[in-house]
Design a protein around this motif. Structure first.
Motif, short mmCIF file in Angstrom:
data_model
loop_
_atom_site.label_atom_id
_atom_site.label_comp_id
_atom_site.label_asym_id
_atom_site.label_seq_id
_atom_site.Cartn_x
_atom_site.Cartn_y
_atom_site.Cartn_z
N ASP A 171 0.94 -1.10 -0.07
CA ASP A 171 -0.04 -0.03 0.04
C ASP A 171 0.83 1.11 0.14
O ASP A 171 1.57 1.61 0.96
N VAL A 172 0.85 1.91 -1.07
CA VAL A 172 1.77 3.07 -0.93
C VAL A 172 1.49 4.06 0.01
O VAL A 172 2.49 4.77 0.59
N ALA A 173 0.30 4.05 0.62
CA ALA A 173 -0.01 5.07 1.68
C ALA A 173 0.63 4.88 2.89
O ALA A 173 0.97 5.46 3.65
N LYS A 174 1.51 3.50 3.22
CA LYS A 174 1.90 3.07 4.09
C LYS A 174 3.43 3.24 3.85
O LYS A 174 4.32 3.12 4.97
N LEU A 175 4.05 3.52 2.69
CA LEU A 175 5.16 3.91 2.49
C LEU A 175 5.87 5.26 3.15
O LEU A 175 5.03 6.17 2.93
N THR A 176 6.61 5.34 3.88
CA THR A 176 6.97 6.70 4.54
C THR A 176 8.32 7.01 4.20
O THR A 176 9.14 6.37 4.56
N CYS A 177 8.70 8.09 3.63
CA CYS A 177 10.02 8.66 3.27
C CYS A 177 10.37 9.80 3.71
O CYS A 177 9.47 10.76 4.09
N PHE A 178 11.45 10.00 4.12
CA PHE A 178 12.32 11.47 4.70
C PHE A 178 13.35 11.99 3.94
O PHE A 178 13.88 11.07 3.24
N ALA A 179 13.36 12.95 4.19
CA ALA A 179 14.57 13.72 3.52
C ALA A 179 15.00 14.76 4.71
O ALA A 179 14.32 15.12 5.76
N PRO A 180 16.52 14.67 4.79
CA PRO A 180 17.11 15.59 5.80
C PRO A 180 16.66 17.08 6.01
O PRO A 180 16.51 17.55 4.99
N GLY A 181 16.05 17.67 6.90
CA GLY A 181 15.67 19.02 7.09
C GLY A 181 14.27 19.32 6.90
O GLY A 181 13.72 20.25 7.10
N GLU A 182 13.63 18.14 6.26
CA GLU A 182 12.19 18.02 5.97
C GLU A 182 11.38 17.42 6.62
O GLU A 182 9.94 17.47 6.62
N GLY A 183 11.52 16.29 7.08
CA GLY A 183 11.15 15.19 7.84
C GLY A 183 10.38 14.29 6.60
O GLY A 183 10.88 14.25 5.43
N ARG A 184 9.01 14.07 6.79
CA ARG A 184 8.38 13.35 5.88
C ARG A 184 8.21 13.87 4.59
O ARG A 184 7.81 15.06 4.51
N ILE A 185 8.53 13.26 3.33
CA ILE A 185 8.39 13.82 2.19
C ILE A 185 7.48 13.06 1.00
O ILE A 185 7.24 11.92 1.50
N ARG A 226 25.87 16.49 0.31
CA ARG A 226 25.37 14.80 0.56
C ARG A 226 24.18 14.97 0.94
O ARG A 226 23.72 15.95 1.75
N SER A 227 23.22 14.07 0.51
CA SER A 227 21.83 13.87 1.23
C SER A 227 21.37 12.46 1.18
O SER A 227 22.15 11.77 0.41
N ARG A 228 20.23 12.29 1.52
CA ARG A 228 19.39 10.95 1.12
C ARG A 228 18.04 10.98 1.30
O ARG A 228 17.62 11.84 1.97
N TYR A 229 17.60 9.85 0.52
CA TYR A 229 16.18 9.75 0.91
C TYR A 229 15.75 8.25 1.67
O TYR A 229 16.48 7.31 1.16
N ASN A 230 15.38 8.31 3.01
CA ASN A 230 15.21 7.21 3.67
C ASN A 230 13.80 6.83 3.55
O ASN A 230 12.94 7.64 3.87
N CYS A 231 13.31 5.65 3.23
CA CYS A 231 12.04 4.86 3.05
C CYS A 231 11.85 3.82 4.08
O CYS A 231 12.85 2.95 4.12
N THR A 232 10.80 3.79 4.87
CA THR A 232 10.50 2.48 5.55
C THR A 232 8.87 2.00 5.19
O THR A 232 8.27 2.93 4.72
N TYR A 233 8.58 0.89 5.41
CA TYR A 233 7.32 0.12 5.25
C TYR A 233 7.09 -1.04 6.36
O TYR A 233 8.07 -1.67 6.54
N PRO A 234 5.91 -0.70 7.03
CA PRO A 234 5.84 -1.56 8.04
C PRO A 234 5.39 -2.95 7.81
O PRO A 234 4.91 -3.22 6.89
N GLN A 235 6.01 -3.85 8.73
CA GLN A 235 6.02 -5.17 8.49
C GLN A 235 4.76 -5.71 9.54
O GLN A 235 4.35 -4.95 10.48
#
Length: 354
Positions: free
Chosen positions: A278-292, A314-323
């Motif tokens: 479910d795309v709605a459960k995918l949570t992604c973050f960027a430094p300085g912005e929180g969730r994107i 340098r930066s990154r996008y971090n994404c998580t999905y619940p199990q």
């Protein structure tokens, strides 16, 4: 060579379930209260982190063995942890080593060879590294000779970058052979930055290479761009560390991962999700912005993009999905803006050179 994953949405060899758990790699620099805050872990926090690993029933393993098992797991592969230290700072020898030796925990030290050759302040000596290398607990890795960024600088041609990368890797390898009698096949990118040319150089040498983007190693991980979780004071607090230690590798085909070198700022990341997610459960973050935002483009594909341009190199996008068990799948995409200035190696002027 090491990864065989192909995303097949119904039955995916990338899918990392309970029987094929991941390897979580923790990345350290200094273990000290007196070194630069951004790259330091206090001795007290370091002990607490090791205690938490033990409380969770996780096994600390040799980095190469753990990586290989995560990339091509046996039928049943438990969740494992590996410990790594970049640059070969002296506090690893004086503070971390006694703790780890007493606990009989294996770890890897990635050596910046020119700094050791120069007897730079704050780094180990060859005598200290030789003592570590003689222990069955310690693996020595390559961290280049000069610790320069392995991404092209403005105006640098592909041939010039290729020659510079080859020199940085080969010179370090030759020095480690001469000083320690070792030719490591484990490599860590300085600053966690890598380019396609650097990845090709690692691949040609049949090495495993580690970045600084967060996430566990799983069957879909790229052997030339393996993730690690930074465990400094800023990122290694116990509540957040627990989530990271219990995380699993998000299924994502390595060939679909974009280049780290950005062409637009902020960059766009198109990510294919397994069937049924479910795309709605995918949570992604960027430094300085929180969730994107993660915007659905078509079935199973999302576009992730920060709202604002990255201000730094340098930066990154971090994404998580619940199990279902309350833990998370985790995936990080590193970004590098080569137009921004390179980072200079940290100096510790208060400490005299040996």
């Amino acid at each position: 060579m090491y990864s065989f994953c192909r995303i097949v949405l119904a039955v995916s060899v990338c899918f990392s379930g309970p029987l094929n758990a991941a390897l979580v790699i923790l990345q350290y620099h200094h273990i000290s209260d007196e070194t630069p805050a951004a790259t330091s872990t206090s001795p007290e926090l370091f002990r607490q982190q090791l205690e938490r690993i033990n409380e969770l029933g996780l096994k600390v393993v040799n980095l190469e063995k753990g990586t290989t098992e995560a990339l091509v797991p046996p039928e049943i592969s438990p969740q494992q942890v590996a410990l790594t230290f970049d640059d070969a700072y002296e506090s690893v020898y004086t503070t971390a080593w006694p703790i780890l030796e007493q606990a009989r925990l294996p770890f890897t030290v990635f050596v910046n060879t020119d700094a050791i050759e120069r007897k730079s302040a704050g780094y180990m000596s060859w005598e200290q590294l030789r003592e570590l290398a003689e222990s069955e607990l310690v693996t020595i890795g390559n961290h280049t000779s000069d610790h320069r960024h392995l991404v092209a600088v403005p105006g640098e041609s592909r041939d010039q970058l290729n020659a510079r990368v080859d020199s940085a890797l080969s010179n370090a390898d030759n020095t480690l052979k001469r000083r320690l009698g070792l030719s490591p096949r484990l490599f860590a990118y300085p600053y966690g930055e890598y380019s396609e040319i650097a990845q090709a150089a690692v691949r040609d040498r049949n090495w495993l290479a580690y970045g600084q983007q967060s996430g566990p190693v799983g069957t879909c991980s790229d052997p030339t761009a393996l993730p690690r979780f930074p465990a400094s004071n800023a990122y290694g607090a116990l509540p957040a560390l627990t989530d990271k230690l219990l995380s699993d590798a998000m299924p994502a085909e390595k060939s679909e991962m974009p280049s780290t070198v950005i062409k637009e700022n902020p960059p766009r990341w198109k990510l294919a999700l397994p069937e049924g997610w479910d795309v709605a459960k995918l949570t992604c973050f960027a430094p300085g912005e929180g969730r994107i935002p993660a915007r659905a483009l078509q079935k199973g594909v999302v576009e992730i993009k920060a709202r604002n341009a990255f201000p730094g190199r340098r930066s990154r996008y971090n994404c998580t999905y619940p199990q279902q068990d309350g833990n998370f799948y985790w995936l990080s995409q590193a970004w590098v803006n080569p137009e921004k200035p390179e980072t200079q190696p940290q100096l510790l002027p208060s400490q005299p050179a040996r």
